[in-house]
Design a protein around this motif. Structure first.
Motif, short mmCIF file in Angstrom:
data_model
loop_
_atom_site.label_atom_id
_atom_site.label_comp_id
_atom_site.label_asym_id
_atom_site.label_seq_id
_atom_site.Cartn_x
_atom_site.Cartn_y
_atom_site.Cartn_z
N VAL A 17 -3.52 41.83 28.31
CA VAL A 17 -3.47 40.37 28.43
C VAL A 17 -4.13 39.94 29.75
O VAL A 17 -4.95 39.03 29.78
CB VAL A 17 -2.02 39.87 28.35
CG1 VAL A 17 -1.90 38.42 28.82
CG2 VAL A 17 -1.48 40.01 26.93
N TRP A 37 -12.16 35.74 30.25
CA TRP A 37 -12.44 34.42 29.66
C TRP A 37 -12.39 33.29 30.69
O TRP A 37 -12.54 32.13 30.34
CB TRP A 37 -11.47 34.14 28.51
CG TRP A 37 -11.88 34.88 27.26
CD1 TRP A 37 -11.53 36.15 26.91
CD2 TRP A 37 -12.74 34.41 26.22
NE1 TRP A 37 -12.12 36.50 25.72
CE2 TRP A 37 -12.87 35.44 25.26
CE3 TRP A 37 -13.43 33.21 25.99
CZ2 TRP A 37 -13.64 35.32 24.11
CZ3 TRP A 37 -14.20 33.09 24.84
CH2 TRP A 37 -14.29 34.13 23.91
N ASN A 40 -6.12 34.95 16.18
CA ASN A 40 -6.23 36.37 15.81
C ASN A 40 -5.17 37.22 16.51
O ASN A 40 -4.53 36.78 17.46
CB ASN A 40 -7.64 36.88 16.14
CG ASN A 40 -8.12 37.89 15.10
OD1 ASN A 40 -7.34 38.39 14.30
ND2 ASN A 40 -9.41 38.17 15.12
N GLY A 41 -5.00 38.44 16.04
CA GLY A 41 -3.97 39.34 16.54
C GLY A 41 -4.19 39.72 18.00
O GLY A 41 -5.28 40.13 18.37
N GLY A 48 -0.20 41.09 18.01
CA GLY A 48 -0.68 42.41 18.42
C GLY A 48 -0.03 43.51 17.60
O GLY A 48 0.89 43.26 16.81
N HIS A 79 -5.98 47.48 12.33
CA HIS A 79 -7.17 47.54 13.19
C HIS A 79 -7.74 48.94 13.30
O HIS A 79 -7.01 49.92 13.38
CB HIS A 79 -6.91 46.92 14.58
CG HIS A 79 -5.88 47.62 15.42
ND1 HIS A 79 -4.55 47.27 15.42
CD2 HIS A 79 -6.01 48.61 16.32
CE1 HIS A 79 -3.90 48.04 16.27
NE2 HIS A 79 -4.75 48.86 16.83
N VAL A 105 -11.92 45.54 16.64
CA VAL A 105 -11.34 44.83 17.78
C VAL A 105 -12.44 44.37 18.74
O VAL A 105 -12.20 44.15 19.91
CB VAL A 105 -10.30 45.71 18.53
CG1 VAL A 105 -9.16 46.08 17.60
CG2 VAL A 105 -10.95 46.96 19.13
N SER A 147 -14.96 41.36 13.28
CA SER A 147 -14.68 41.34 14.73
C SER A 147 -15.74 42.05 15.58
O SER A 147 -15.58 43.20 15.98
CB SER A 147 -13.28 41.93 15.01
OG SER A 147 -12.81 41.38 16.24
N VAL A 203 -15.99 33.99 19.49
CA VAL A 203 -15.96 32.59 19.04
C VAL A 203 -15.40 31.74 20.18
O VAL A 203 -14.24 31.91 20.57
CB VAL A 203 -15.12 32.45 17.76
CG1 VAL A 203 -14.95 30.99 17.37
CG2 VAL A 203 -15.77 33.25 16.63
N VAL A 255 -9.92 33.65 16.25
CA VAL A 255 -10.13 33.34 17.67
C VAL A 255 -9.03 34.01 18.47
O VAL A 255 -7.85 33.75 18.23
CB VAL A 255 -10.10 31.81 17.91
CG1 VAL A 255 -10.41 31.49 19.37
CG2 VAL A 255 -11.06 31.09 16.97
N LEU A 292 -6.11 32.68 23.98
CA LEU A 292 -5.18 33.36 24.89
C LEU A 292 -5.28 32.79 26.30
O LEU A 292 -4.26 32.51 26.93
CB LEU A 292 -5.48 34.87 24.92
CG LEU A 292 -4.59 35.66 25.87
CD1 LEU A 292 -3.16 35.74 25.35
CD2 LEU A 292 -5.14 37.07 26.11
C1 FNR Z 1 -6.63 41.91 21.09
N1 FNR Z 1 -7.09 42.34 19.85
C2 FNR Z 1 -6.25 43.09 19.05
N2 FNR Z 1 -6.57 43.33 17.74
C3 FNR Z 1 -5.72 44.01 16.93
O1 FNR Z 1 -6.03 44.15 15.75
N3 FNR Z 1 -4.55 44.53 17.41
C4 FNR Z 1 -4.16 44.35 18.71
O2 FNR Z 1 -3.09 44.81 19.12
C5 FNR Z 1 -5.03 43.60 19.57
N4 FNR Z 1 -4.71 43.39 20.89
C6 FNR Z 1 -5.43 42.46 21.62
C7 FNR Z 1 -4.98 42.06 22.88
C8 FNR Z 1 -5.65 41.07 23.58
C9 FNR Z 1 -5.11 40.63 24.91
C10 FNR Z 1 -6.83 40.48 23.03
C11 FNR Z 1 -7.58 39.40 23.76
C12 FNR Z 1 -7.30 40.91 21.82
C13 FNR Z 1 -8.47 42.04 19.38
C14 FNR Z 1 -8.67 40.65 18.80
O3 FNR Z 1 -7.92 40.47 17.62
C15 FNR Z 1 -10.17 40.42 18.49
O4 FNR Z 1 -10.58 41.34 17.49
C16 FNR Z 1 -11.05 40.59 19.71
O5 FNR Z 1 -10.40 40.15 20.87
C17 FNR Z 1 -12.36 39.80 19.59
O6 FNR Z 1 -12.14 38.42 19.48
P1 FNR Z 1 -12.31 37.38 20.72
O7 FNR Z 1 -11.28 37.74 21.74
O8 FNR Z 1 -13.69 37.58 21.26
O9 FNR Z 1 -12.08 36.03 20.13
#
Ligand code: FNR
Length: 363
Positions: free
Chosen positions: A12, A19, A70-71, A100, A155, A194, A217, A271, A290, A295
């Motif tokens: 996080v 960002w 998104n997750g 997550g 994922h 991811v 993704s 995005v 997103v 976040l």
């Molecule tokens: C993620 N993402 C993510 N994806 C997933 O499938 N399981 C997870 O546990 C996590 N954990 C996670 C933590 C944090 C802090 C972030 C910011 C992102 C990935 C997320 O779903 C996405 O695929 C990527 O972050 C790309 O999208 P953005 O961030 O560019 O919009």
């Protein structure tokens, strides 16, 4: 367990840093391959705003909005509060949302409340559970149960596992693992990357084992290569920056597969604004995820701030559709798109007819 909690907090913190607007090489300032896409402006094509309807389908259900949260997180006290705020924002704006990886809560019951809070705050919304590839079919069922989830994100993260300090790449049995999860899951399964993209070959292999939904993704947003490298003492994988494919590249590529031999496509990764949402939809995504952009807002200004931001994205989405002469998502898929720069080169190297996208309205 301690180290796993630290990892959630690291993710996080490091993602939020990427960002920040002032982060010169972050996704907000640096630009990505969505910038290589331009809609051709047709000055007389705009339609009335009132009937414009951005609704879509997610997992064979009606969804009022074509983008979703998104997750991301959960499992510690702090990340549980983030999930709570995300769930409130999802409820107030009518967006679908993910969380997550729930694995941490399957191994440690103390981590469960930070996921359960999502359903408590948002009893009627579309909620996705999340689990990593390699977990058992039974774990997948438990993850869905824990959240009362409507769908399950699985994922796949080979790049992240390679660079992650505590990574344990056991790549071999992933496909059969996914097949077992799809067979056992009580809800639809969406396989996602991811932030490194899904190629047509990967989409085809997933479809072969029964996967009906996939989120490409792609790269260009939250950079997990960098996050994991920053977590390594003396991180020495920095040179891999840029590995993988962007979401626009994945969507262009996926158009070469016939609709029957690939999953329904969602898109995410990089995005940053409503225009990026529309570009992904125009390239064929059914819905757009997103993560990082929402976040950083929720961490900084809480649920209220995120509700305001999402509200403005919703207004802008409809306004831009009207401007583009697209009363619905089908209309967006008929817009003229210019494919430039690095994305244009990708299209050329992969044998994609970029010119056809520039003349869709005329034809
Ligand atoms: C993620 N993402 C993510 N994806 C997933 O499938 N399981 C997870 O546990 C996590 N954990 C996670 C933590 C944090 C802090 C972030 C910011 C992102 C990935 C997320 O779903 C996405 O695929 C990527 O972050 C790309 O999208 P953005 O961030 O560019 O919009």
């Amino acid at each position: 367990a301690e180290r796993r909690h630290d990892r959630k907090e690291d993710h996080v913190r490091l993602a939020t840093m990427q960002w920040e607007p002032a982060q010169g090489d972050g996704p907000a300032a640096r630009g990505n391959e969505f910038d290589d896409l331009d809609f051709v402006h047709h000055a007389m094509d705009a339609v009335a705003l009132e009937p414009v309807d951005p609704a879509t389908r997610m997992f064979n259900r009606d969804a009022a909005w074509p983008f979703y949260i998104n997750g991301m997180t959960g499992g510690t006290a702090h990340t549980g509060r983030i999930n709570q705020q995300l769930a409130i924002a999802a409820r107030e704006t009518g967006l679908a949302m993910g969380c997550g990886s729930v694995s941490i809560a399957l191994d440690d019951p103390d981590a469960a409340p930070g996921f359960r809070i999502i359903r408590r705050e948002n009893p009627d919304g579309l909620v996705m559970a999340n689990i990593g590839v390699g977990r058992s079919a039974d774990d997948a069922r438990r993850a869905v149960d824990l959240l009362g989830a409507d769908a399950l994100q699985v994922h796949i993260n080979a790049v992240q596992e390679t660079v992650m300090p505590e990574g344990s790449p056991r790549f071999g049995d992933w496909l059969s693992g996914i097949e077992a999860i799809v067979a056992a899951s009580p809800v639809p399964v969406l396989v996602k990357e991811v932030g490194f993209g899904l190629s047509p070959r990967t989409l085809h292999r997933l479809a072969d084992v029964g996967v009906r939904f996939a989120d490409v993704s792609g790269r260009g947003g939250t950079d997990f290569l960098r996050i994991e490298n920053d977590r390594r003492p003396g991180g020495d994988y920095g040179y891999l920056t840029g590995f993988g494919q962007s979401a626009p590249a994945c969507l262009l590529d996926a158009a070469s597969l016939d609709a029957d031999s690939r999953p329904t496509l969602f898109a995410s990764g990089g995005v940053r604004n409503p225009l990026d949402v529309l570009k992904a939809l125009a390239l064929g995504a059914e819905a757009v995820g997103v993560a990082g952009a929402f976040l950083s807002t929720v961490v900084e200004v809480g649920a209220e701030g995120l509700i305001e931001l999402i509200g403005s994205w919703q207004r802008h989405t409809r306004e831009l559709m009207a401007l583009l002469g697209a009363p619905d998502l089908e209309g967006l898929r008929g817009t003229d798109l210019l494919i430039r720069g690095r994305l244009g080169e990708y299209a050329r190297l992969r044998g994609i007819d970029a010119g056809a996208y520039a003349r869709r309205r005329e034809s």
